[in-house]
Design a protein around this motif. Structure first.
Motif, PDB file in Angstrom:
ATOM      1  N   MET A   1       0.945  -1.090   0.038  1.00 41.35           N
ATOM      2  CA  MET A   1      -0.181   0.042  -0.101  1.00 41.35           C
ATOM      3  C   MET A   1       0.772   1.143  -0.155  1.00 41.35           C
ATOM      4  SD  MET A   1      -2.572   1.260   2.926  1.00 41.35           S
ATOM      5  CE  MET A   1      -3.039  -0.226   3.420  1.00 41.35           C
ATOM      6  N   LYS A   2       0.279   2.233  -0.759  1.00 44.97           N
ATOM      7  CA  LYS A   2       1.166   3.500  -0.705  1.00 44.97           C
ATOM      8  C   LYS A   2       0.506   4.476  -0.101  1.00 44.97           C
ATOM      9  CE  LYS A   2       3.879   6.415  -3.567  1.00 44.97           C
ATOM     10  NZ  LYS A   2       4.886   6.534  -4.651  1.00 44.97           N
ATOM     11  N   ARG A   3       1.404   5.335   0.809  1.00 48.44           N
ATOM     12  CA  ARG A   3       0.940   6.380   1.536  1.00 48.44           C
ATOM     13  C   ARG A   3       1.841   7.491   1.411  1.00 48.44           C
ATOM     14  NH1 ARG A   3      -4.053   4.788   2.086  1.00 48.44           N
ATOM     15  NH2 ARG A   3      -4.417   3.460   3.586  1.00 48.44           N
ATOM     16  N   TYR A   4       1.369   8.686   1.653  1.00 52.96           N
ATOM     17  CA  TYR A   4       2.318  10.085   1.424  1.00 52.96           C
ATOM     18  C   TYR A   4       2.399  10.894   2.751  1.00 52.96           C
ATOM     19  CZ  TYR A   4       1.074   8.814  -3.285  1.00 52.96           C
ATOM     20  OH  TYR A   4       0.972   8.236  -4.603  1.00 52.96           O
ATOM     21  N   ILE A   5       3.348  11.145   3.027  1.00 47.54           N
ATOM     22  CA  ILE A   5       4.015  12.068   3.996  1.00 47.54           C
ATOM     23  C   ILE A   5       3.806  13.586   3.691  1.00 47.54           C
ATOM     24  CG2 ILE A   5       5.560  12.831   5.763  1.00 47.54           C
ATOM     25  CD1 ILE A   5       6.924   9.832   5.476  1.00 47.54           C
ATOM     26  N   LYS A   6       2.993  14.225   4.337  1.00 46.09           N
ATOM     27  CA  LYS A   6       2.847  15.893   3.986  1.00 46.09           C
ATOM     28  C   LYS A   6       3.367  16.341   5.510  1.00 46.09           C
ATOM     29  CE  LYS A   6      -0.502  19.422   3.078  1.00 46.09           C
ATOM     30  NZ  LYS A   6      -1.926  19.979   2.968  1.00 46.09           N
ATOM     31  N   ILE A   7       4.491  17.110   5.390  1.00 51.59           N
ATOM     32  CA  ILE A   7       5.112  17.571   6.412  1.00 51.59           C
ATOM     33  C   ILE A   7       4.321  18.950   6.837  1.00 51.59           C
ATOM     34  CG2 ILE A   7       7.281  18.456   7.449  1.00 51.59           C
ATOM     35  CD1 ILE A   7       8.522  16.384   5.523  1.00 51.59           C
ATOM     36  N   ARG A   8       3.891  19.331   8.085  1.00 53.88           N
ATOM     37  CA  ARG A   8       3.316  20.472   8.292  1.00 53.88           C
ATOM     38  C   ARG A   8       4.466  21.527   8.645  1.00 53.88           C
ATOM     39  NH1 ARG A   8      -0.402  19.202  12.795  1.00 53.88           N
ATOM     40  NH2 ARG A   8      -0.037  17.097  12.675  1.00 53.88           N
ATOM     41  N   HIS A   9       5.470  20.976   9.503  1.00 52.31           N
ATOM     42  CA  HIS A   9       6.587  21.672   9.667  1.00 52.31           C
ATOM     43  C   HIS A   9       7.684  20.722  10.555  1.00 52.31           C
ATOM     44  CE1 HIS A   9       4.197  22.514  13.320  1.00 52.31           C
ATOM     45  NE2 HIS A   9       5.487  22.569  13.941  1.00 52.31           N
ATOM     46  N   TRP A  10       8.831  21.055  10.277  1.00 51.21           N
ATOM     47  CA  TRP A  10      10.213  20.834  10.784  1.00 51.21           C
ATOM     48  C   TRP A  10      10.416  21.732  12.173  1.00 51.21           C
ATOM     49  CZ3 TRP A  10      12.136  16.376   9.431  1.00 51.21           C
ATOM     50  CH2 TRP A  10      11.682  15.870   8.099  1.00 51.21           C
ATOM     51  N   ASN A  11      10.716  21.068  13.178  1.00 51.69           N
ATOM     52  CA  ASN A  11      11.218  21.924  14.464  1.00 51.69           C
ATOM     53  C   ASN A  11      12.639  21.829  14.633  1.00 51.69           C
ATOM     54  OD1 ASN A  11       8.527  22.799  14.602  1.00 51.69           O
ATOM     55  ND2 ASN A  11       7.909  21.344  16.170  1.00 51.69           N
ATOM     56  N   TYR A  12      13.345  22.824  14.326  1.00 52.88           N
ATOM     57  CA  TYR A  12      14.819  23.041  14.507  1.00 52.88           C
ATOM     58  C   TYR A  12      14.976  23.576  15.843  1.00 52.88           C
ATOM     59  CZ  TYR A  12      15.669  21.877   9.586  1.00 52.88           C
ATOM     60  OH  TYR A  12      15.626  21.287   8.280  1.00 52.88           O
ATOM     61  N   TRP A  13      14.066  24.153  16.506  1.00 53.16           N
ATOM     62  CA  TRP A  13      14.530  24.938  17.797  1.00 53.16           C
ATOM     63  C   TRP A  13      14.390  24.293  19.121  1.00 53.16           C
ATOM     64  CZ3 TRP A  13      10.389  26.120  14.128  1.00 53.16           C
ATOM     65  CH2 TRP A  13       9.189  25.723  14.599  1.00 53.16           C
ATOM     66  N   PHE A  14      14.508  23.050  19.069  1.00 54.91           N
ATOM     67  CA  PHE A  14      14.287  22.322  20.462  1.00 54.91           C
ATOM     68  C   PHE A  14      16.022  21.857  20.742  1.00 54.91           C
ATOM     69  CE2 PHE A  14       9.820  21.645  19.721  1.00 54.91           C
ATOM     70  CZ  PHE A  14       9.374  22.539  20.844  1.00 54.91           C
ATOM     71  N   GLY A  15      16.779  22.345  20.104  1.00 59.58           N
ATOM     72  CA  GLY A  15      18.038  22.276  20.400  1.00 59.58           C
ATOM     73  C   GLY A  15      18.511  22.958  21.447  1.00 59.58           C
ATOM     74  N   GLU A 157       0.957  -3.147   9.184  1.00 54.65           N
ATOM     75  CA  GLU A 157       1.161  -3.287   7.747  1.00 54.65           C
ATOM     76  C   GLU A 157       2.350  -2.806   7.193  1.00 54.65           C
ATOM     77  OE1 GLU A 157      -2.148  -2.006   5.602  1.00 54.65           O
ATOM     78  OE2 GLU A 157      -2.359  -0.310   7.094  1.00 54.65           O
ATOM     79  N   GLU A 158       2.951  -3.309   6.118  1.00 51.88           N
ATOM     80  CA  GLU A 158       4.048  -2.628   5.255  1.00 51.88           C
ATOM     81  C   GLU A 158       3.640  -1.403   4.440  1.00 51.88           C
ATOM     82  OE1 GLU A 158       7.201  -4.583   3.733  1.00 51.88           O
ATOM     83  OE2 GLU A 158       7.293  -6.015   5.077  1.00 51.88           O
ATOM     84  N   VAL A 159       4.006  -0.399   4.475  1.00 51.47           N
ATOM     85  CA  VAL A 159       3.760   0.720   3.578  1.00 51.47           C
ATOM     86  C   VAL A 159       4.896   1.402   2.903  1.00 51.47           C
ATOM     87  CG1 VAL A 159       2.482   2.983   3.725  1.00 51.47           C
ATOM     88  CG2 VAL A 159       1.940   1.257   5.433  1.00 51.47           C
ATOM     89  N   GLU A 160       4.460   1.693   1.461  1.00 52.44           N
ATOM     90  CA  GLU A 160       5.344   2.549   0.919  1.00 52.44           C
ATOM     91  C   GLU A 160       5.277   3.878   0.851  1.00 52.44           C
ATOM     92  OE1 GLU A 160       6.350   3.308  -3.875  1.00 52.44           O
ATOM     93  OE2 GLU A 160       5.187   1.508  -3.384  1.00 52.44           O
ATOM     94  N   LEU A 161       6.037   4.588   1.438  1.00 59.94           N
ATOM     95  CA  LEU A 161       5.911   6.059   1.784  1.00 59.94           C
ATOM     96  C   LEU A 161       6.744   7.193   0.923  1.00 59.94           C
ATOM     97  CD1 LEU A 161       6.235   5.934   5.620  1.00 59.94           C
ATOM     98  CD2 LEU A 161       4.151   6.264   4.482  1.00 59.94           C
ATOM     99  N   GLU A 162       6.046   8.212   0.476  1.00 54.68           N
ATOM    100  CA  GLU A 162       6.809   9.220  -0.487  1.00 54.68           C
ATOM    101  C   GLU A 162       6.534  10.437   0.518  1.00 54.68           C
ATOM    102  OE1 GLU A 162       5.927  11.382  -4.645  1.00 54.68           O
ATOM    103  OE2 GLU A 162       5.479   9.195  -4.330  1.00 54.68           O
ATOM    104  N   ILE A 163       7.408  11.499   0.585  1.00 55.32           N
ATOM    105  CA  ILE A 163       7.381  12.776   0.982  1.00 55.32           C
ATOM    106  C   ILE A 163       6.759  13.837  -0.044  1.00 55.32           C
ATOM    107  CG2 ILE A 163       8.240  14.873   2.185  1.00 55.32           C
ATOM    108  CD1 ILE A 163      10.124  12.827   3.632  1.00 55.32           C
TER     109      ILE A 163
END
Length: 178
Positions: A1-15, A157-163
């Motif tokens: 099964m194919k699914r997609y990753i839709k990134i809302r945001h990356w958080n770089y500021w918890f360093g 289940e195994e999933v094929e992912l694409e960003i």
């Protein structure tokens, strides 16, 4: 099964020293369509730097919360065990005070898949917080590998992912200062 990753945001500021080189947290949706509109599940994926920051600064779960000691115990077991990820909070659709989320350590409570853990209204979760036992691994080229493992463990289940959408470092920096 194919699914997609839709990134809302990356958080770089918890360093520890502010804005870090690698993202320590990423919030995103898994969708069934390449437009990112048919949302299957929401995720908040955090690395050890983020988890340690939250614990040290009492930001994730307050010390006064009845689940705090259980959370710390699970955190220590997680650090010393073989599991590569720790599911800590499930969010449910019903928005009744204290009933729309639940602290669960998964797969300890595993019945079948993550969706089998129902709230007291019989609803399956739609959003989950997950910590992974690594640092500097949430860059786009590594996110898919982590999520394939997590999807297999949590949903069985195994999933094929694409960003399908990756906010740039500049976009993320801009959102940090807004």
């Amino acid at each position: 099964m194919k699914r997609y990753i839709k990134i809302r945001h990356w958080n770089y500021w918890f360093g520890i020293y502010g804005f870090s080189e690698f993202p320590t947290e990423v919030e995103f949706d898994i969708t069934s369509d390449s437009r990112g509109e048919d949302i299957v599940f929401h995720f908040d994926l955090m690395d050890l730097d983020c988890m340690e920051y939250y614990i040290e600064n009492n930001l994730y779960i307050e010390k006064e919360d009845e689940g705090y000691n259980k959370f710390l115990e699970s955190y220590k077991e997680f650090l010393n065990g073989a599991k590569l990820h720790l599911v800590t909070i499930l969010y449910y659709p019903t928005s009744i005070f204290k009933n729309n989320f639940n602290y669960k350590i998964f797969p300890k409570y595993k019945i079948g898949s993550l969706l089998d853990i129902k709230n007291n209204q019989g609803e399956s979760p739609y959003y989950v917080d997950i910590f992974i036992k690594e640092r500097n691994v949430l860059a786009p080229w590594k996110l898919i590998c982590h999520m394939k493992e997590i999807m297999l463990d949590l949903f069985g289940e195994e999933v094929e992912l694409e960003i399908i959408d990756i906010p740039s470092y500049k976009e993320t920096l801009k959102s940090f200062f807004e």
